[in-house]
Design an enzyme around this catalytic site. Sequence first.
Site, PDB file in Angstrom:
ATOM      1  N   THR A  26       0.831  -1.215   0.000  1.00  0.00           N
ATOM      2  CA  THR A  26       0.000   0.000   0.000  1.00  0.00           C
ATOM      3  C   THR A  26       0.864   1.263   0.000  1.00  0.00           C
ATOM      4  O   THR A  26       0.491   2.268  -0.605  1.00  0.00           O
ATOM      5  CB  THR A  26      -0.967   0.018   1.196  1.00  0.00           C
ATOM      6  OG1 THR A  26      -0.234  -0.193   2.407  1.00  0.00           O
ATOM      7  CG2 THR A  26      -2.033  -1.054   1.061  1.00  0.00           C
ATOM      8  N   GLN A  98       1.101 -13.455  -1.367  1.00  0.00           N
ATOM      9  CA  GLN A  98      -0.197 -13.456  -2.032  1.00  0.00           C
ATOM     10  C   GLN A  98      -0.244 -12.393  -3.130  1.00  0.00           C
ATOM     11  O   GLN A  98      -1.212 -12.335  -3.882  1.00  0.00           O
ATOM     12  CB  GLN A  98      -1.295 -13.156  -1.009  1.00  0.00           C
ATOM     13  CG  GLN A  98      -1.440 -14.188   0.097  1.00  0.00           C
ATOM     14  CD  GLN A  98      -2.401 -13.710   1.180  1.00  0.00           C
ATOM     15  OE1 GLN A  98      -2.027 -12.933   2.051  1.00  0.00           O
ATOM     16  NE2 GLN A  98      -3.633 -14.166   1.125  1.00  0.00           N
ATOM     17  N   ILE A 100       0.632 -10.025  -6.478  1.00  0.00           N
ATOM     18  CA  ILE A 100       0.896 -10.286  -7.889  1.00  0.00           C
ATOM     19  C   ILE A 100       1.693  -9.147  -8.522  1.00  0.00           C
ATOM     20  O   ILE A 100       1.850  -9.096  -9.733  1.00  0.00           O
ATOM     21  CB  ILE A 100      -0.423 -10.495  -8.661  1.00  0.00           C
ATOM     22  CG1 ILE A 100      -1.339  -9.266  -8.534  1.00  0.00           C
ATOM     23  CG2 ILE A 100      -1.138 -11.748  -8.180  1.00  0.00           C
ATOM     24  CD1 ILE A 100      -2.600  -9.332  -9.379  1.00  0.00           C
ATOM     25  N   ASP A 101       2.209  -8.239  -7.691  1.00  0.00           N
ATOM     26  CA  ASP A 101       2.841  -7.019  -8.217  1.00  0.00           C
ATOM     27  C   ASP A 101       4.318  -7.171  -8.574  1.00  0.00           C
ATOM     28  O   ASP A 101       4.901  -6.308  -9.222  1.00  0.00           O
ATOM     29  CB  ASP A 101       2.655  -5.847  -7.250  1.00  0.00           C
ATOM     30  CG  ASP A 101       3.089  -6.166  -5.823  1.00  0.00           C
ATOM     31  OD1 ASP A 101       4.137  -6.828  -5.653  1.00  0.00           O
ATOM     32  OD2 ASP A 101       2.382  -5.763  -4.876  1.00  0.00           O
ATOM     33  N   HIS A 116      -0.391 -16.431  -5.986  1.00  0.00           N
ATOM     34  CA  HIS A 116      -1.463 -15.939  -6.860  1.00  0.00           C
ATOM     35  C   HIS A 116      -0.958 -15.484  -8.224  1.00  0.00           C
ATOM     36  O   HIS A 116      -1.672 -14.794  -8.948  1.00  0.00           O
ATOM     37  CB  HIS A 116      -2.220 -14.805  -6.158  1.00  0.00           C
ATOM     38  CG  HIS A 116      -2.927 -15.256  -4.925  1.00  0.00           C
ATOM     39  ND1 HIS A 116      -3.273 -14.391  -3.899  1.00  0.00           N
ATOM     40  CD2 HIS A 116      -3.358 -16.484  -4.534  1.00  0.00           C
ATOM     41  CE1 HIS A 116      -3.878 -15.082  -2.935  1.00  0.00           C
ATOM     42  NE2 HIS A 116      -3.930 -16.341  -3.303  1.00  0.00           N
ATOM     43  N   SER A 188      -4.712  -9.928   5.679  1.00  0.00           N
ATOM     44  CA  SER A 188      -5.880 -10.075   6.559  1.00  0.00           C
ATOM     45  C   SER A 188      -5.954 -11.478   7.142  1.00  0.00           C
ATOM     46  O   SER A 188      -6.684 -11.720   8.105  1.00  0.00           O
ATOM     47  CB  SER A 188      -7.164  -9.786   5.779  1.00  0.00           C
ATOM     48  OG  SER A 188      -7.348 -10.746   4.738  1.00  0.00           O
ATOM     49  N   VAL A 230       4.203  -0.998   8.141  1.00  0.00           N
ATOM     50  CA  VAL A 230       5.262  -1.974   7.868  1.00  0.00           C
ATOM     51  C   VAL A 230       6.474  -1.327   7.201  1.00  0.00           C
ATOM     52  O   VAL A 230       7.613  -1.769   7.419  1.00  0.00           O
ATOM     53  CB  VAL A 230       4.743  -3.157   7.014  1.00  0.00           C
ATOM     54  CG1 VAL A 230       3.704  -3.938   7.793  1.00  0.00           C
ATOM     55  CG2 VAL A 230       4.185  -2.699   5.678  1.00  0.00           C
TER      56      VAL A 230
END
EC number: 2.3.1.286
Length: 250
Positions: A26, A98, A100-101, A116, A188, A230
């Site tokens: 994020t 998880q 995909i970037d 993913h 999450s 983070v």
Amino acid sequence: MECDKVGDLLLTSTYAIAFTGAGISTASGIPDFRGPNGLWKKYSPELATIEYFKKDPKGFWEFYRLRMRGLFTALPNRAHYALAELEKMGLIRAIITQNIDGLHQLAGSRNVIELHGNMRKCYCVNCLKTYDSDTVLDKIDKEGLPPKCECGGVIRPDVVLFGEPVYNISSALEIAREADLVLAIGSSLTVYPANMIPLTVKEMGGKLIILNAEETPLDNIADIVVRERVEEFLPCVVDYIKSQTLHRSS
């Protein structure tokens, strides 16, 4: 400080791994999925299902090309670089993600297991020819939607859509069974079977450290729960470990 506690656990661990979700990216400008400003607050999750792709590949790509362009402008943040540095120090054995970037790899992490898939890759559903996503976006600009292979088949992103099995889960669970510590970062911890990774480490007697902005269903069994950003917390852990290493060598 929690930073020192996490650093000490990493220094005494023999097989630590990281498990990462959307929250680690994020700070790179990529929205998470289920947070207050998450992607699914703006779009329907149906757009990311395999059923929707098969039913309306053009509509699917109208959504996904926007997501791709957003991801491709993103750069790794301090949290990604901190994990890469911990790997170089030999303190993190693997990153199971998880996401995909592809930002872990851009930051320099080498042992990354993607559950993913990766948005930077695509393939034809008919002949399985692979494409890099930049090429596919250029193809869309020139030829329209949906992008098609030379064989006539529709091209899709090499990511797991809702309704499809995740990639690499067996090897990820095997790593989790070996680990004695897992840093669960920006997830999450609600999506099955990915959330079995940190749970497996804990069930095998390992330590579970959760770094996430929101509460998770595994908070009550975690050894440490951190609510800090983070991208600020992980560099703090790296700095602490460096200070301890320097102190011990002097």
